[in-house]
Motif scaffolding. Structure first.
Motif, mmCIF file in Angstrom:
data_model
loop_
_atom_site.group_PDB
_atom_site.id
_atom_site.type_symbol
_atom_site.label_atom_id
_atom_site.label_comp_id
_atom_site.label_asym_id
_atom_site.label_seq_id
_atom_site.Cartn_x
_atom_site.Cartn_y
_atom_site.Cartn_z
ATOM 1 N N ILE A 543 7.434 15.995 2.130
ATOM 2 C CA ILE A 543 8.467 15.512 1.210
ATOM 3 C C ILE A 543 7.976 15.582 -0.223
ATOM 4 N N ILE A 544 6.734 15.154 -0.439
ATOM 5 C CA ILE A 544 6.174 15.170 -1.794
ATOM 6 C C ILE A 544 6.104 16.601 -2.325
ATOM 7 N N GLU A 545 5.652 17.515 -1.485
ATOM 8 C CA GLU A 545 5.497 18.890 -1.948
ATOM 9 C C GLU A 545 6.835 19.581 -2.190
ATOM 10 N N GLU A 546 7.870 19.135 -1.511
ATOM 11 C CA GLU A 546 9.185 19.729 -1.711
ATOM 12 C C GLU A 546 9.806 19.291 -3.024
ATOM 13 N N SER A 547 9.383 18.136 -3.539
ATOM 14 C CA SER A 547 10.000 17.555 -4.732
ATOM 15 C C SER A 547 9.647 18.336 -5.982
ATOM 16 N N ALA A 548 10.370 17.998 -7.060
ATOM 17 C CA ALA A 548 10.112 18.624 -8.359
ATOM 18 C C ALA A 548 8.943 17.965 -9.086
ATOM 19 N N GLY A 549 8.387 16.924 -8.500
ATOM 20 C CA GLY A 549 7.267 16.221 -9.110
ATOM 21 C C GLY A 549 7.277 14.766 -8.697
ATOM 22 N N VAL A 550 6.086 14.193 -8.498
ATOM 23 C CA VAL A 550 5.971 12.800 -8.056
ATOM 24 C C VAL A 550 5.027 12.043 -8.981
ATOM 25 N N ILE A 551 5.472 10.859 -9.400
ATOM 26 C CA ILE A 551 4.617 9.941 -10.144
ATOM 27 C C ILE A 551 4.394 8.732 -9.246
ATOM 28 N N ALA A 552 3.170 8.513 -8.808
ATOM 29 C CA ALA A 552 2.831 7.360 -7.972
ATOM 30 C C ALA A 552 2.003 6.400 -8.810
ATOM 31 N N MET A 553 2.405 5.125 -8.837
ATOM 32 C CA MET A 553 1.713 4.177 -9.706
ATOM 33 C C MET A 553 1.471 2.846 -8.989
ATOM 34 N N SER A 554 0.386 2.189 -9.388
ATOM 35 C CA SER A 554 0.045 0.883 -8.845
ATOM 36 C C SER A 554 -1.141 0.344 -9.628
ATOM 37 N N ALA A 555 -1.318 -0.971 -9.543
ATOM 38 C CA ALA A 555 -2.509 -1.580 -10.148
ATOM 39 C C ALA A 555 -3.727 -1.359 -9.272
ATOM 40 N N THR A 556 -3.528 -0.882 -8.041
ATOM 41 C CA THR A 556 -4.641 -0.698 -7.104
ATOM 42 C C THR A 556 -4.602 0.690 -6.484
ATOM 43 N N LEU A 557 -4.345 1.697 -7.270
ATOM 44 C CA LEU A 557 -4.248 3.058 -6.741
ATOM 45 C C LEU A 557 -5.602 3.774 -6.854
ATOM 46 N N GLU A 558 -6.626 3.083 -6.406
ATOM 47 C CA GLU A 558 -7.963 3.666 -6.392
ATOM 48 C C GLU A 558 -8.642 3.334 -5.068
ATOM 49 N N TYR A 728 -12.038 4.220 4.686
ATOM 50 C CA TYR A 728 -10.585 4.375 4.724
ATOM 51 C C TYR A 728 -9.918 3.371 5.670
ATOM 52 N N ALA A 729 -10.605 2.991 6.749
ATOM 53 C CA ALA A 729 -9.989 2.109 7.740
ATOM 54 C C ALA A 729 -10.146 0.636 7.389
ATOM 55 N N TYR A 730 -11.248 0.268 6.761
ATOM 56 C CA TYR A 730 -11.528 -1.150 6.523
ATOM 57 C C TYR A 730 -11.710 -1.488 5.048
ATOM 58 N N LEU A 731 -12.667 -0.817 4.406
ATOM 59 C CA LEU A 731 -13.112 -1.248 3.086
ATOM 60 C C LEU A 731 -12.024 -1.156 2.021
ATOM 61 N N ILE A 732 -11.402 0.009 1.882
ATOM 62 C CA ILE A 732 -10.400 0.186 0.825
ATOM 63 C C ILE A 732 -9.169 -0.690 1.061
ATOM 64 N N PRO A 733 -8.612 -0.742 2.284
ATOM 65 C CA PRO A 733 -7.474 -1.648 2.483
ATOM 66 C C PRO A 733 -7.811 -3.104 2.170
ATOM 67 N N GLY A 734 -9.011 -3.548 2.562
ATOM 68 C CA GLY A 734 -9.392 -4.928 2.292
ATOM 69 C C GLY A 734 -9.547 -5.215 0.813
ATOM 70 N N MET A 735 -10.231 -4.341 0.105
ATOM 71 C CA MET A 735 -10.462 -4.563 -1.328
ATOM 72 C C MET A 735 -9.185 -4.349 -2.145
ATOM 73 N N THR A 736 -8.265 -3.538 -1.639
ATOM 74 C CA THR A 736 -6.974 -3.400 -2.323
ATOM 75 C C THR A 736 -6.247 -4.733 -2.342
ATOM 76 N N ARG A 737 -6.292 -5.458 -1.229
ATOM 77 C CA ARG A 737 -5.658 -6.777 -1.182
ATOM 78 C C ARG A 737 -6.354 -7.757 -2.123
ATOM 79 N N VAL A 738 -7.654 -7.635 -2.226
ATOM 80 C CA VAL A 738 -8.415 -8.510 -3.129
ATOM 81 C C VAL A 738 -7.989 -8.288 -4.578
ATOM 82 N N VAL A 739 -7.936 -7.025 -5.004
ATOM 83 C CA VAL A 739 -7.598 -6.718 -6.402
ATOM 84 C C VAL A 739 -6.137 -7.061 -6.687
ATOM 85 N N GLN A 740 -5.253 -6.802 -5.726
ATOM 86 C CA GLN A 740 -3.851 -7.177 -5.903
ATOM 87 C C GLN A 740 -3.728 -8.679 -6.150
ATOM 88 N N ALA A 741 -4.439 -9.459 -5.381
ATOM 89 C CA ALA A 741 -4.345 -10.912 -5.495
ATOM 90 C C ALA A 741 -4.966 -11.414 -6.800
#
Length: 797
Positions: A543-558, A728-741
């Motif tokens: 879907i993303i590749e079919e589009s004319a362009g995608v901007i994805a944004m978040s405070a925790t997009l790392e 990818y399975a544990y560390l990033i999802p967990g720390m994403t919740r930390v930074v979001q909070a």
């Protein structure tokens, strides 16, 4: 296929079905052609075709036809597939058009002649395309009753001259429509330059964001933006994205995970609108249903009945567009209901005329309700996507492709059927019991040598497919019975089970290494089958590749690599932007406590020390939010807390909206409170704390996802596919919740507060690198303070 018109080349390409169709003939759901959506119509087509092939030598089914002809200086290219053609050698002598209807309803319908005329026209078009040098072939229209399979046929009188005259009329109507569309695009391109920034002034941090968005979309590229909450990224992205999209004649979709984010996007868009573009907020179908029951077909809903005809005759779409530049879902609902047409379908019919659509992720990425098929095939090639809070899309997209069938669903259906006595219900009961047996047998086999609540399972695709087909036929009889008996049920367990089986079958047919088949056995005795999607990148990426362009944004997009990989972004077409916090560093104190170990094995021994730190670090003149990875952890600390200067408020599992509002109202009082809540919950990610509502956030433990079979399957898959299993399975999802909070504390230039991380793992470089760089430098020990209590006291004093 979509009708394609090239005014410059004077060329039209269309399928026979599209060319013969008219907006007024659009039906909703299961009436007439809609009944075919249950695959019953296709089966009847094949049966009738097989009968004719057996009875008439020279009869062929599904005959491809193509024709190119000149009409008033235009080249018209027609493509199609005739249902049946009788040949004498190579010469077509009769063309059959086969349609399925519900005779008891459709043949007595006020508008049946309009529908039959369209069928006759379509059949005549096929005959016209097959006409050679000899006499034109005969045309026959065959209609089949979708319930009794009774057939009626009629000879269609036609002539090549009449078809050519109709083609000329249709061609010029389409040319006029395309001319109006291009004029509208020209207006939008001019308007794009005039769209004002939504605020009186642009903040310094917003300009580089806008520049990067403009550059990316001008080259049809994708952009990942990490920008802190409160920096104004919605306006900074939406303004240039809208200008870039309109300048190319593209539509913009602003996609959110929550309704609150839609409200912000709509308010931002309205402040830029001023007649320059059209916008619509698309609300979920369930909330836009005006009927007593959510069953979307003409025979069961007055708002769906003759929908297309009523829509055209009332000119509702035109009137709505004339009345307002923005289509508000509440106002649209009332207007559509007053005209007795489906409000949700009206929303969909407005889409081709809309420049900015604000909606949930589901309407682009969910394979069941996505809008790609509604707009037209390939519509996203002319769409720019802005994905707000894009970190949510990873788990959401995997859930789209992780269906479940459980014993609770089959048990509910059987309980309902047991109260009914009718052949319709007897047939359904037999099928539900068969499905229930398949679930039970598969679960028993899976747990023969396995303990726990989940186990790998083996599904027989043929069995599931056969059940799905059998359910289709039984459900048709059920729908018709409900209509005859006016059997309206607010929460129909038969429909729920049917839709669950349909989704399960659809995903099962996809196949691929991204899927694991599981059996489930809960402590309460509930069992079930689950297709667990490990990685939805293949589907989201398409879907993303079919589009004319995608901007994805978040405070925790790392880290950016994580989201590029798991959302299927092409690395060669995707760039990234890290936006540091624009807020004064002196307004925040970020520190860590390293004498506590919250790992699973050592957590219990740290409970008293954690409770002590909460008491010592909580400043007496402010509200404190303490966050934990689970309710069990939260409750263990709650039992040990004594806070004489704070009122303790604790989030509970399954807390109601009223209970949540009570806590938020308490934070607005003059008293000091300590709120105990869970990471990933409403108080950690779902609400804002403006002004003096919050002065401290204390995060207890990195909050890694719970260890279980599914998480371990993800870890193994990510290690094999991306070489980042644990990360990818544990560390990033967990720390994403930390930074979001933790990021909820500082959301403006005037907010001040203290962020504290309790656990020695926060000083581990693997964990610390996932914190915003403005919170921690290259040395994680910078988070340590010799006297944390004094540091908090000094900060506030």
């Amino acid at each position: 296929m979509t009708i394609s018109i090239d005014l410059e080349r004077r060329h039209l390409l269309a399928s026979v079905g599209d060319l013969a169709g008219e907006p007024a003939t659009r039906a909703i759901g299961l009436s007439g052609s809609g009944l075919s959506r249950l695959w019953i119509g296709s089966e009847l087509h094949r049966r009738v075709q097989s009968d004719f092939e057996a009875a008439e030598p020279g009869y062929r089914s599904e005959v491809p036809v193509a024709l190119e002809l000149e009409v008033d200086g235009w080249t018209v290219e027609l493509l199609g597939r005739a249902d049946g053609v009788l040949f004498d050698g190579d010469t077509p002598v009769r063309v059959d058009e086969i349609k399925t209807l519900h005779f008891a309803v459709d043949l007595h319908n006020l508008y049946i002649e309009e529908r039959l005329d369209r069928y006759r026209r379509q059949a005549a078009l096929y005959a016209f395309m097959l006409t050679g040098d000899g006499p034109p072939p005969a045309v026959r229209l065959i209609v089949v009753d979708i319930v009794s399979t009774e057939e009626k046929d009629e000879d269609v009188v036609w002539s090549p001259e009449e078809v050519r005259a109709w083609l000329r009329q249709r061609l010029h109507r389409l040319i006029a429509q395309e001319t109006r569309r291009l004029d509208r695009l020209a207006e939008l391109r001019a308007a794009a330059e005039l769209i004002p920034f939504p605020h009186d002034r642009m903040r310094p941090v917003q300009k580089p964001i806008g520049d990067e968005v403009t550059d990316a979309l001008s080259d049809s590229r994708h952009l990942l933006i990490r920008a802190p909450t409160g920096c104004g990224k919605t306006a900074a992205v939406l303004h240039p994205a809208l200008r870039a999209a309109l300048s190319k004649g593209n539509r913009l979709f602003f996609l959110t995970a929550k309704t609150l984010q839609q409200k912000i996007a709509v308010e931002t868009a309205r402040s830029m609108q001023d007649g320059l573009f059209r916008s619509l907020q698309l609300r979920a179908k369930g909330k836009m249903c005006a009927n007593t029951e959510l069953i979307c077909h003409e025979e069961f809903c007055p708002y769906a009945k003759e929908y297309g005809v009523k829509l055209v005759r009332s000119q509702l779409i035109e009137n709505l567009l004339d009345d307002s530049d923005h289509q508000d879902p509440d106002e649209l609902f009332e207007t559509a209901r007053n005209h007795e047409v489906c409000p949700f379908e009206v929303s969909l019919d407005l889409l081709p005329h809309i420049d900015l659509v604000v909606c949930d992720y589901n309407y682009v990425f969910d394979p069941v309700i996505g809008l790609g098929a509604v707009l037209n095939e390939g519509a996203l090639r002319n769409a720019v996507l802005v994905i707000d809070e894009a970190h949510n899309l990873v788990d959401r997209s995997r859930e789209y492709y992780s269906p479940t069938i459980s014993s609770s669903q089959t048990d509910r259906a059987l309980e309902y059927l047991a109260t009914r006595s009718n052949l319709v219900f007897s047939n359904l009961e037999e099928l539900v019991r068969e499905l229930s047996e398949v679930v039970a047998t598969t679960v028993d086999l899976a747990f023969e040598e396995q303990r726990g609540e989940e186990a790998p399972a083996s599904f027989d695709p043929d069995t599931i497919s056969d059940l799905r087909i059998a359910f289709d036929g039984a459900m048709l009889s059920y729908f018709l019975y409900k209509r005859e008996q006016e059997l309206w049920i607010a929460d129909d367990p038969i429909l729920d089970l049917f839709f669950a089986l349909t989704h399960f079958h659809r995903v099962l047919s996809l196949g691929g290494s991204e899927f694991v088949h599981l059996a489930r056995r809960a402590p309460d005795g509930t069992i079930g089958l689950r297709i667990f999607c490990l990685d939805a990148a293949r589907f989201v990426g398409e879907i993303i590749e079919e589009s004319a362009g995608v901007i994805a944004m978040s405070a925790t997009l790392e880290p950016f690599d994580f989201y590029r990989d798991l959302l299927g972004f092409d690395p060669h077409r995707t760039s990234s932007l890290y936006v540091p916090s624009p807020f004064p560093a002196e307004n925040r104190l970020v520190m860590a406590i390293d004498d506590v170990d919250t790992t699973w094995r050592r957590r219990t021994a740290s409970y008293d020390r954690i409770a002590s730190w909460l008491r010592r670090l909580s400043h007496p003149q402010g509200n404190v939010l303490a966050l934990f990875p689970s309710y069990a952890f939260l409750n263990a600390i709650h039992d040990r807390l004594h806070m004489p200067q704070h009122t303790i408020l604790a989030q509970s599992s399954g807390s109601s909206d009223a209970e949540q509002r009570k806590i938020l109202e308490a934070l607005q009082s003059r008293k000091s409170h300590l709120v105990l809540a869970v990471l990933g919950g409403i108080f950690a990610e779902g609400v804002d704390y403006p002004g003096r509502m919050l002065s401290q956030v204390i995060v207890v433990s990195p909050g890694l996802p719970q260890f279980n079979m599914e998480r371990e399957l993800l870890k193994a898959y990510y290690q094999e596919t991306y070489e980042h299993g644990f990360g990818y399975a544990y560390l990033i999802p967990g720390m994403t919740r930390v930074v979001q909070a933790a990021g909820r504390l500082i959301r403006s230039e005037t907010d001040r507060g203290v962020i504290t991380f309790i656990c020695k793992r926060f000083l581990d470089p693997r964990y610390a690198r996932l914190l915003p760089e403005e919170w921690v430098d290259e040395d994680p020990t910078s988070l340590l303070h010799p006297d944390p209590e004094a540091a908090v006291r000094d900060f506030f004093e």
